[in-house]
Design a protein around this motif. Structure first.
Motif, PDB file in Angstrom:
ATOM      1  N   HIS A 235      -7.194  23.296 -25.870  1.00  0.00           N
ATOM      2  CA  HIS A 235      -7.281  22.029 -26.614  1.00  0.00           C
ATOM      3  C   HIS A 235      -6.439  20.941 -25.962  1.00  0.00           C
ATOM      4  O   HIS A 235      -6.543  19.774 -26.327  1.00  0.00           O
TER       5      HIS A 235
ATOM      6  N   ASN B 255     -13.564  21.292 -27.123  1.00  0.00           N
ATOM      7  CA  ASN B 255     -13.959  20.965 -28.491  1.00  0.00           C
ATOM      8  C   ASN B 255     -15.268  20.185 -28.520  1.00  0.00           C
ATOM      9  O   ASN B 255     -16.092  20.358 -29.425  1.00  0.00           O
TER      10      ASN B 255
ATOM     11  N   THR C 248     -10.698  20.981 -32.256  1.00  0.00           N
ATOM     12  CA  THR C 248     -10.454  19.576 -32.593  1.00  0.00           C
ATOM     13  C   THR C 248      -9.253  19.441 -33.515  1.00  0.00           C
ATOM     14  O   THR C 248      -8.455  18.499 -33.389  1.00  0.00           O
TER      15      THR C 248
ATOM     16  N   LYS D 188      -6.258  19.564 -31.417  1.00  0.00           N
ATOM     17  CA  LYS D 188      -6.084  18.299 -30.691  1.00  0.00           C
ATOM     18  C   LYS D 188      -5.515  17.212 -31.601  1.00  0.00           C
ATOM     19  O   LYS D 188      -4.679  16.412 -31.187  1.00  0.00           O
TER      20      LYS D 188
ATOM     21  N   TRP E  71       0.475  11.951 -28.557  1.00  0.00           N
ATOM     22  CA  TRP E  71       0.267  13.297 -28.021  1.00  0.00           C
ATOM     23  C   TRP E  71       0.754  13.384 -26.578  1.00  0.00           C
ATOM     24  O   TRP E  71       0.890  12.383 -25.889  1.00  0.00           O
TER      25      TRP E  71
ATOM     26  N   TRP F 226      -6.032  12.803 -24.149  1.00  0.00           N
ATOM     27  CA  TRP F 226      -5.923  13.806 -25.219  1.00  0.00           C
ATOM     28  C   TRP F 226      -6.533  13.229 -26.498  1.00  0.00           C
ATOM     29  O   TRP F 226      -7.388  13.859 -27.146  1.00  0.00           O
TER      30      TRP F 226
ATOM     31  N   SER G 209     -10.499  12.578 -26.110  1.00  0.00           N
ATOM     32  CA  SER G 209     -11.330  13.776 -26.204  1.00  0.00           C
ATOM     33  C   SER G 209     -11.327  14.336 -27.624  1.00  0.00           C
ATOM     34  O   SER G 209     -12.329  14.901 -28.079  1.00  0.00           O
ATOM     35  N   ALA G 210     -10.218  14.165 -28.348  1.00  0.00           N
ATOM     36  CA  ALA G 210     -10.183  14.575 -29.755  1.00  0.00           C
ATOM     37  C   ALA G 210     -11.158  13.742 -30.577  1.00  0.00           C
ATOM     38  O   ALA G 210     -11.906  14.280 -31.406  1.00  0.00           O
TER      39      ALA G 210
END
Length: 760
Positions: free
Chosen positions: A638, A645, A661, A664, A676, A688, A691-692
């Motif tokens: 993750h 995810n 997810t 994340k 993050w 990060w 992509s989450a």
């Protein structure tokens, strides 16, 4: 204190309608922070601020998009310090709040007989930040502009990784000092680049001196800075100090009288000019309008922004996901009007690196992986979620970034190989050339000058095609005329057609293989499968972009262009397959020489290219790849830019998608939950967060041309309420509660027939 906060909130909110999501996602702290690592983001337009209260002082790091020095480092504007006397922030009653829907921060406290509040906000419409102080009785205010570039500073070896020299910096490389002085208004500060910058060294290194005058150079004579000032304030001298591990000098302003209301303003200007007077003229023109009432226009902008889209979760077990999704989208919105795109490695919200990595005793200007340097695979993850959230204004800086660099990319192809098409590299400077260090200093004389002499980056050309997809999606989602993008997209495709026929002819007699297909060798499947023959990620990209180009409405392509790209489409090789544990899987390439990183490009045909997915042929093969490819399993995570995810959502794997997810979107390591990282990059890690966001969106809504799939990767037992965008000017708002869809609003209404609800 509550009355003061309410008054300040009403000042900004007025009669603003409630945003469509109902949850209170504001961040509220009832104790001050210990250092910059415990800061709160605030911003707008193209200004980002980190705000915290330390030992009774309000401290603010300020960053503005495009503040690039001679080394191509993205420099902080500086640090602001505000202190009230008597001091209300040293007692037991304290409150710092991010008012998310309106995009501002308040800091309030009560001590020493004083109740006071400071409201901090950045103007979305112009590069100005405001600091409005209100107290229940007259107070004195000391305010300072602090700068660690008050003198020339020799750059520590590691700190060069924050600019474009990285490990190849000249000995005793320096950051040139800023010019800082008191004026009648307040403090004036600026950095004015010299004529010679790292751009010049890069051009010589890469054999482009003959075409230097035709290359885009954003660094030469760039001036950036501004003024910090306030009515009723006067100069009060300078002082020296150390914050974290970095020495600095402060230029102090002092209120000329005690008052219950004070206001300070920060106005910023950036201009590429040899004449510094022109920059000053721009700044003073801005200052003349900076304090006019812009509250209403900003209120309207934030209201429209939050009404475009949202995702909110209401159950205790999932509430954090919705909040952190909204918080990160807010951080992206702070660069809505930037000339330069939001950087993946911290955006506008980095602080002293020691609060990310205790071993890095470097200045607040540092971030890993460069300031003006852009890594395409990371940048795309920051910008792809803007499609379904409807944030096309936030995406324009990134798309314009590529459009500006088209002539440079085409010159690279012409100079190095004497053929057409635009050659964009994976790690690329904001002037369109490979990074000085990544290009390689110990290159053999025989090595192709158009290729980076770098084990991770060699022959990785295809990431630009993901930005071509964003351009094409803008037409499909919004109906916007994208005729200005067509030459760019065609040039990117032309490079692959001409370059790989050029390479084949240098190896042998034929330009194509025995099936009349391009021979994509040497290539690269992401940074992982190197020296690849027919990388599947490249093939999927070329297939999708050429097909989408041909699917554009009438008027975009002439008949001759259509014939050209149909012929090219037929020259693209087929996707590669292999067998693992008795099952057919997607292969990363036909063959490769080594594995260099930890990515899974064999799943790129699932996302971003959409060749495999729910309701499409070959879904079983894509699922086999997820379940049985040993490297896909080994690389799954993750963290950072990992896309697992997203792939799980695209494949309808609800539990896996949700688990990845949720990890994340869990709160990050710093006090602010959407900071993050550092992941593989830096903190806050914007790829990060990006992509989450993508994975969250894909669990709730997927599209395939006109098909709209609702909840294709979302567990039915998780309540959620969202509004997202779909192609053809469509928005979908839906509520899932107790396993049932209790609300569905599709606009325009005629698109509701294209909706399929997939809950089982």
């Amino acid at each position: 204190m509550r009355t003061l906060i309410l008054q300040l909130a009403l000042l900004l909110q007025g009669s603003m309608a409630t945003a469509q999501y109902s949850q209170n996602y504001d961040i509220t702290w009832t104790t001050p922070g210990e250092n910059a690592g415990a800061s709160m983001p605030c911003g707008g337009g193209d200004i980002g601020m980190n705000i915290w209260v330390e030992k009774g002082d309000l401290l603010v790091y300020v960053a503005r998009s495009g503040s690039l020095d001679e080394n191509n480092g993205l420099m902080k504007t500086g640090r602001l310090r505000i202190k009230l006397s008597p001091n209300p922030f040293t007692g037991k009653e304290f409150r710092q709040q991010l008012h998310l829907r309106e995009g501002y921060v308040t800091v309030a406290g009560q001590a020493n007989g004083v109740r006071a509040s400071i409201i901090i906000w950045a103007d979305v419409m112009q590069p100005v930040a405001h600091f409005q102080i209100t107290a229940n009785k007259p107070v004195a205010v000391e305010a300072a502009y602090e700068n660690w570039r008050y003198q020339n500073r020799t750059v520590a070896a590691r700190e060069n990784f924050g600019n474009s020299w990285k490990w190849a910096a000249p000995k005793n490389n320096i950051v040139r000092k800023d010019s800082i002085t008191f004026t009648r208004e307040g403090v004036l500060f600026y950095h004015h680049n010299t004529a010679k910058t790292i751009f010049d060294s890069t051009v010589i290194q890469q054999g482009l001196t003959a075409v230097k005058d035709s290359l885009y150079n954003p660094l030469r004579y760039l001036a950036f800075g501004g003024s910090f000032y306030g009515k009723g304030f006067e100069a009060a001298g300078t002082y020296n100090g150390i914050y974290a591990n970095t020495d600095f000098r402060g230029w102090q302003l002092r209120s000329t009288r005690n008052a219950s209301r004070h206001e300070l303003t920060l106005a910023l200007a950036t201009l590429q000019t040899e004449d510094l007077g022109a920059w000053q003229q721009q700044l003073y023109k801005l200052m003349a309008t900076a304090n006019k009432n812009m509250v209403h226009q900003n209120r309207e902008w934030w209201q429209e922004f939050w009404n475009r889209s949202f995702i909110e979760t209401t159950q205790q077990s999932t509430w954090e996901l919705g909040r952190n999704y909204q918080l990160f989208r807010y951080m992206l919105a702070c660069n809505a009007n930037g000339y330069w795109p939001t950087k993946f490695n911290g955006g506008l919200f980095t602080v002293d690196p020691v609060y990310t990595d205790t071993t890095m005793m470097l200045t607040p200007d540092y971030r890993n992986w460069g300031g003006g340097l852009h890594t395409a695979q990371n940048q795309r993850l920051v910008h792809f979620p803007m499609i379904k959230s409807g944030d096309w204004d936030l995406m324009q800086p990134q798309l314009n970034f590529y459009l500006r660099l088209l002539p440079t990319a085409e010159l690279r192809s012409k100079v190095y190989w004497n053929h057409g098409g635009a050659c964009f590299t994976e790690q690329m400077e904001n002037y369109g050339l490979p990074d000085f260090a990544e290009y390689g200093q110990k290159r053999p004389d025989y090595f192709d000058k158009g290729v980076e002499y770098n084990a991770w980056l060699e022959y990785e050309w295809d990431t630009v095609l993901e930005f071509c997809l964003m351009m094409l999606e803008q037409e499909r989602y919004t109906g916007k005329n994208i005729k200005d993008y067509i030459p760019f997209i065609e040039s990117c495709l032309r490079f692959f057609d001409e370059h790989y026929q050029y390479l084949a002819k240098r190896r042998g007699r034929h330009a194509l293989d025995d099936k009349g297909k391009l021979i994509l060798y040497p290539g690269s499947a992401a940074e992982t499968y190197k020296m690849a023959y027919n990388a599947t990620s490249t093939i999927a990209a070329l297939q999708t972009i050429s097909s989408r180009l041909l699917e554009l409405p009438a008027g975009y392509l002439s008949e001759a262009q259509k014939q050209q790209w149909m012929a090219f489409r037929n020259r693209i090789p087929d996707i590669n397959y292999t067998s693992q544990y008795g099952a057919v899987t997607i292969a990363p390439a036909r063959s490769w020489e080594r594995i260099n990183n930890v990515e899974s490009p064999q799943l790129y045909p699932v996302y971003p290219w959409g060749l495999f997915g729910i309701g499409k042929p070959g879904l079983d093969t894509a699922l086999n790849t997820w379940q049985k490819d040993t490297n896909v399993i080994r690389f799954r995570s993750h963290a950072g830019w990992k896309q697992d995810n997203i792939w799980a959502a695209r494949l309808g794997l609800r539990q896996e998608a949700f688990a990845l997810t949720a990890r994340k979107l869990a709160a990050g390591p710093q006090r602010f939950p959407a900071f993050w990282g550092p992941g593989f990059d830096w903190l806050p890690d914007h790829n990060w967060g990006g992509s989450a966001m993508i994975g969250f969106q894909e669990m709730l809504l997927q599209t395939d041309d006109k098909r709209i799939l609702l909840f294709p990767g979302w567990p039915a037992d998780k309540d959620v309420h969202f509004k997202l965008h779909a192609p053809y000017n469509t928005t979908v708002e839906a509520t899932l509660k107790d396993g049932k869809v209790t609300k569905l609003v599709v606009l325009p209404k005629e698109r509701q027939k294209d909706v399929q609800i997939l809950l089982n």
